[in-house]
Write a protein that holds these residues in place. Sequence first.
Motif, PDB file in Angstrom:
ATOM      1  N   PRO A   2      -7.321   2.323 -21.930  1.00  0.00           N
ATOM      2  CA  PRO A   2      -6.354   1.879 -20.935  1.00  0.00           C
ATOM      3  C   PRO A   2      -5.687   0.586 -21.368  1.00  0.00           C
ATOM      4  CG  PRO A   2      -8.468   2.448 -19.931  1.00  0.00           C
ATOM      5  CD  PRO A   2      -8.681   2.390 -21.397  1.00  0.00           C
ATOM      6  N   ASN A   3      -4.493   0.302 -20.797  1.00  0.00           N
ATOM      7  CA  ASN A   3      -3.835  -0.959 -21.125  1.00  0.00           C
ATOM      8  C   ASN A   3      -4.460  -2.086 -20.304  1.00  0.00           C
ATOM      9  OD1 ASN A   3      -2.731  -0.782 -18.527  1.00  0.00           O
ATOM     10  ND2 ASN A   3      -0.944   0.360 -19.293  1.00  0.00           N
ATOM     11  N   ASP A   4      -3.884  -3.277 -20.491  1.00  0.00           N
ATOM     12  CA  ASP A   4      -4.482  -4.459 -19.869  1.00  0.00           C
ATOM     13  C   ASP A   4      -4.144  -4.595 -18.386  1.00  0.00           C
ATOM     14  OD1 ASP A   4      -4.093  -6.559 -22.816  1.00  0.00           O
ATOM     15  OD2 ASP A   4      -5.560  -5.019 -22.280  1.00  0.00           O
ATOM     16  N   LYS A   5      -3.322  -3.731 -17.871  1.00  0.00           N
ATOM     17  CA  LYS A   5      -2.899  -3.857 -16.480  1.00  0.00           C
ATOM     18  C   LYS A   5      -4.075  -3.561 -15.545  1.00  0.00           C
ATOM     19  CE  LYS A   5       0.609  -2.179 -13.264  1.00  0.00           C
ATOM     20  NZ  LYS A   5       1.735  -1.247 -13.081  1.00  0.00           N
ATOM     21  N   GLU A   6      -4.346  -4.487 -14.659  1.00  0.00           N
ATOM     22  CA  GLU A   6      -5.479  -4.333 -13.742  1.00  0.00           C
ATOM     23  C   GLU A   6      -5.158  -3.307 -12.678  1.00  0.00           C
ATOM     24  OE1 GLU A   6      -8.054  -6.979 -10.550  1.00  0.00           O
ATOM     25  OE2 GLU A   6      -6.946  -7.941 -12.176  1.00  0.00           O
ATOM     26  N   LEU A   7      -6.084  -2.394 -12.456  1.00  0.00           N
ATOM     27  CA  LEU A   7      -5.889  -1.386 -11.425  1.00  0.00           C
ATOM     28  C   LEU A   7      -6.035  -2.012 -10.051  1.00  0.00           C
ATOM     29  CD1 LEU A   7      -7.920   1.575 -12.915  1.00  0.00           C
ATOM     30  CD2 LEU A   7      -5.460   1.252 -12.951  1.00  0.00           C
ATOM     31  N   PRO A   8      -5.255  -1.557  -9.088  1.00  0.00           N
ATOM     32  CA  PRO A   8      -5.383  -2.091  -7.733  1.00  0.00           C
ATOM     33  C   PRO A   8      -6.673  -1.619  -7.102  1.00  0.00           C
ATOM     34  CG  PRO A   8      -3.839  -0.248  -7.787  1.00  0.00           C
ATOM     35  CD  PRO A   8      -4.171  -0.568  -9.200  1.00  0.00           C
ATOM     36  N   GLY A   9      -7.310  -2.529  -6.370  1.00  0.00           N
ATOM     37  CA  GLY A   9      -8.536  -2.147  -5.667  1.00  0.00           C
ATOM     38  C   GLY A   9      -9.750  -2.371  -6.519  1.00  0.00           C
ATOM     39  N   SER A  10     -10.508  -3.453  -6.244  1.00  0.00           N
ATOM     40  CA  SER A  10     -11.667  -3.779  -7.065  1.00  0.00           C
ATOM     41  C   SER A  10     -12.718  -2.695  -7.024  1.00  0.00           C
ATOM     42  CB  SER A  10     -12.270  -5.105  -6.602  1.00  0.00           C
ATOM     43  OG  SER A  10     -12.655  -5.015  -5.223  1.00  0.00           O
ATOM     44  N   CYS A  11     -12.808  -1.960  -5.924  1.00  0.00           N
ATOM     45  CA  CYS A  11     -13.818  -0.905  -5.789  1.00  0.00           C
ATOM     46  C   CYS A  11     -13.582   0.187  -6.821  1.00  0.00           C
ATOM     47  CB  CYS A  11     -13.785  -0.329  -4.371  1.00  0.00           C
ATOM     48  SG  CYS A  11     -15.032   0.957  -4.097  1.00  0.00           S
ATOM     49  N   ASN A  12     -12.325   0.649  -6.892  1.00  0.00           N
ATOM     50  CA  ASN A  12     -12.010   1.684  -7.875  1.00  0.00           C
ATOM     51  C   ASN A  12     -12.211   1.186  -9.295  1.00  0.00           C
ATOM     52  OD1 ASN A  12     -11.361   3.638  -6.002  1.00  0.00           O
ATOM     53  ND2 ASN A  12      -9.171   3.091  -5.947  1.00  0.00           N
ATOM     54  N   THR A  13     -11.844  -0.074  -9.535  1.00  0.00           N
ATOM     55  CA  THR A  13     -11.985  -0.644 -10.870  1.00  0.00           C
ATOM     56  C   THR A  13     -13.448  -0.660 -11.295  1.00  0.00           C
ATOM     57  OG1 THR A  13     -10.054  -2.026 -10.473  1.00  0.00           O
ATOM     58  CG2 THR A  13     -11.474  -2.639 -12.306  1.00  0.00           C
ATOM     59  N   GLN A  14     -14.337  -1.061 -10.392  1.00  0.00           N
ATOM     60  CA  GLN A  14     -15.756  -1.092 -10.701  1.00  0.00           C
ATOM     61  C   GLN A  14     -16.295   0.308 -10.985  1.00  0.00           C
ATOM     62  OE1 GLN A  14     -16.224  -4.680 -11.358  1.00  0.00           O
ATOM     63  NE2 GLN A  14     -18.207  -3.710 -11.007  1.00  0.00           N
ATOM     64  N   ARG A  15     -15.774   1.301 -10.255  1.00  0.00           N
ATOM     65  CA  ARG A  15     -16.217   2.671 -10.494  1.00  0.00           C
ATOM     66  C   ARG A  15     -15.812   3.169 -11.883  1.00  0.00           C
ATOM     67  NH1 ARG A  15     -14.556   5.310  -4.626  1.00  0.00           N
ATOM     68  NH2 ARG A  15     -16.347   4.474  -3.445  1.00  0.00           N
ATOM     69  N   LEU A  16     -14.706   2.623 -12.392  1.00  0.00           N
ATOM     70  CA  LEU A  16     -14.236   3.021 -13.723  1.00  0.00           C
ATOM     71  C   LEU A  16     -14.919   2.222 -14.834  1.00  0.00           C
ATOM     72  CD1 LEU A  16     -10.409   3.315 -13.011  1.00  0.00           C
ATOM     73  CD2 LEU A  16     -11.978   5.182 -13.492  1.00  0.00           C
ATOM     74  N   LYS A  17     -15.795   1.317 -14.455  1.00  0.00           N
ATOM     75  CA  LYS A  17     -16.417   0.430 -15.440  1.00  0.00           C
ATOM     76  C   LYS A  17     -17.093   1.198 -16.569  1.00  0.00           C
ATOM     77  CE  LYS A  17     -20.247  -1.570 -14.330  1.00  0.00           C
ATOM     78  NZ  LYS A  17     -21.270  -2.474 -13.747  1.00  0.00           N
ATOM     79  N   MET A  18     -17.855   2.240 -16.259  1.00  0.00           N
ATOM     80  CA  MET A  18     -18.588   2.972 -17.291  1.00  0.00           C
ATOM     81  C   MET A  18     -17.639   3.639 -18.286  1.00  0.00           C
ATOM     82  SD  MET A  18     -21.735   2.375 -16.794  1.00  0.00           S
ATOM     83  CE  MET A  18     -22.466   3.578 -17.877  1.00  0.00           C
ATOM     84  N   LEU A  19     -16.500   4.128 -17.787  1.00  0.00           N
ATOM     85  CA  LEU A  19     -15.527   4.742 -18.686  1.00  0.00           C
ATOM     86  C   LEU A  19     -14.914   3.693 -19.610  1.00  0.00           C
ATOM     87  CD1 LEU A  19     -13.709   7.168 -16.214  1.00  0.00           C
ATOM     88  CD2 LEU A  19     -15.443   7.734 -17.923  1.00  0.00           C
ATOM     89  N   TYR A  20     -14.590   2.530 -19.045  1.00  0.00           N
ATOM     90  CA  TYR A  20     -14.035   1.449 -19.857  1.00  0.00           C
ATOM     91  C   TYR A  20     -15.054   0.969 -20.894  1.00  0.00           C
ATOM     92  CZ  TYR A  20     -10.099   1.004 -16.596  1.00  0.00           C
ATOM     93  OH  TYR A  20      -8.973   1.224 -15.851  1.00  0.00           O
ATOM     94  N   LEU A  21     -16.298   0.876 -20.469  1.00  0.00           N
ATOM     95  CA  LEU A  21     -17.343   0.428 -21.382  1.00  0.00           C
ATOM     96  C   LEU A  21     -17.507   1.419 -22.531  1.00  0.00           C
ATOM     97  CD1 LEU A  21     -19.440  -1.810 -21.781  1.00  0.00           C
ATOM     98  CD2 LEU A  21     -21.053  -0.463 -20.417  1.00  0.00           C
ATOM     99  N   ARG A  22     -17.453   2.683 -22.197  1.00  0.00           N
ATOM    100  CA  ARG A  22     -17.520   3.723 -23.243  1.00  0.00           C
ATOM    101  C   ARG A  22     -16.342   3.574 -24.207  1.00  0.00           C
ATOM    102  NH1 ARG A  22     -14.825   8.553 -23.627  1.00  0.00           N
ATOM    103  NH2 ARG A  22     -15.834  10.203 -24.880  1.00  0.00           N
ATOM    104  N   ASP A  23     -15.132   3.344 -23.674  1.00  0.00           N
ATOM    105  CA  ASP A  23     -13.950   3.186 -24.521  1.00  0.00           C
ATOM    106  C   ASP A  23     -14.070   1.979 -25.451  1.00  0.00           C
ATOM    107  OD1 ASP A  23     -12.783   5.396 -23.434  1.00  0.00           O
ATOM    108  OD2 ASP A  23     -11.467   4.304 -22.067  1.00  0.00           O
ATOM    109  N   ILE A  24     -14.659   0.905 -24.958  1.00  0.00           N
ATOM    110  CA  ILE A  24     -14.826  -0.300 -25.771  1.00  0.00           C
ATOM    111  C   ILE A  24     -15.717  -0.004 -26.979  1.00  0.00           C
ATOM    112  CG2 ILE A  24     -15.919  -2.590 -25.798  1.00  0.00           C
ATOM    113  CD1 ILE A  24     -14.868  -2.927 -22.905  1.00  0.00           C
ATOM    114  N   PHE A  25     -16.814   0.715 -26.756  1.00  0.00           N
ATOM    115  CA  PHE A  25     -17.701   1.058 -27.869  1.00  0.00           C
ATOM    116  C   PHE A  25     -17.005   1.992 -28.862  1.00  0.00           C
ATOM    117  CE2 PHE A  25     -21.239  -0.409 -25.158  1.00  0.00           C
ATOM    118  CZ  PHE A  25     -21.934  -1.156 -26.100  1.00  0.00           C
TER     119      PHE A  25
END
Length: 334
Positions: A2-25
């Motif tokens: 994903p790009n650097d643009k922050e998704l609206p809604g911290s709840c949804n962002t936290q739910r996507l954390k595992m996907l982002y973490l996977r992408d980082i690795f």
Amino acid sequence: MPNDKELPGSCNTQRLKMLYLRDIFLKYTNETQSLTRQEIEEKLAELGISEGRKAFAEDIEALRQYGMDIQATTGRTASYQLASREFELAELKLLADAVSSSKFLTFNQSSELLRKIESLCSEGEARQIRRNVFVTDRTKQPNKGVLYNVDTIHRAISGDNGKYKISFRYFDYDMNRRKKYRDSARICTPYALVWDRDHYYLVAWNDHRECYSNYRVDRMEAVKITSEPARPLEREFDLSKYVTTHISMFSGEETEVKLRCDKSIVNAVLDRFGMDVRMIPDKDEEHFTLFARVVTQSPFYAWLFQFGGKAVIQSPEWVRQEYIEMLKNVLDNA
């Protein structure tokens, strides 16, 4: 990623954390490159995600249970890396080389496929792929529909819902580089796709001529699967022998030829006809006799000519005479 643009809604962002973490690795680490916990947390923070120490350890363990081979070093500068992937870097380089050197792909198709191959490795490894792939100024395929032709033919051959015949228009080019279509649309039963000397060929049963025929896939247009059931493949049909016999995939009658060959061309003969071809060493230990079934058209004679007399036709006599006539025509027009 994903790009650097922050998704609206911290709840949804936290739910996507595992996907982002996977992408980082996947993007930033490999068996030789790693990231510290702080570096990982900083990349997550850029996406608007906070990560506590306890949550981080739990997330890493969850990714391991998911199947990611995440390894960690211990100590004050502990780091983490994805140690293995589905594709090794050497395998991706091989795929990239094949894509970049394929004539049947357009330049844009090659570029897009290379980009997708690079996405299967880390950012650092992707740079290695780009450095290792050397794209020559070879002729590229002008027919961008080849990929879709191949897909349609494969679906007709695999026959998940039954095997069917295909229809298509076949063409050649004239001296003005314009397409010249063969009479009417072809109807045939597709049996196999063969990669031979930088081109894709379709091996099929030609309904009109009632024989096996070969078609250059890049010369096919409007390929469609018909509603007519396919003709069953004959049990005695051997595709590997067929491909070996039809040099440059030229169609025609097969003939067994007898050649006397110099031992220096053994490798070329085996490359062309395979390890099972009949070869009898001569008593002088400098030559051998080759028995091979071929389609005696210009590609066979061209293959023979490259050896400059180190392969001599012994029989049939009509094949020998046909070859001699072809050589005479070349001399007369030289």
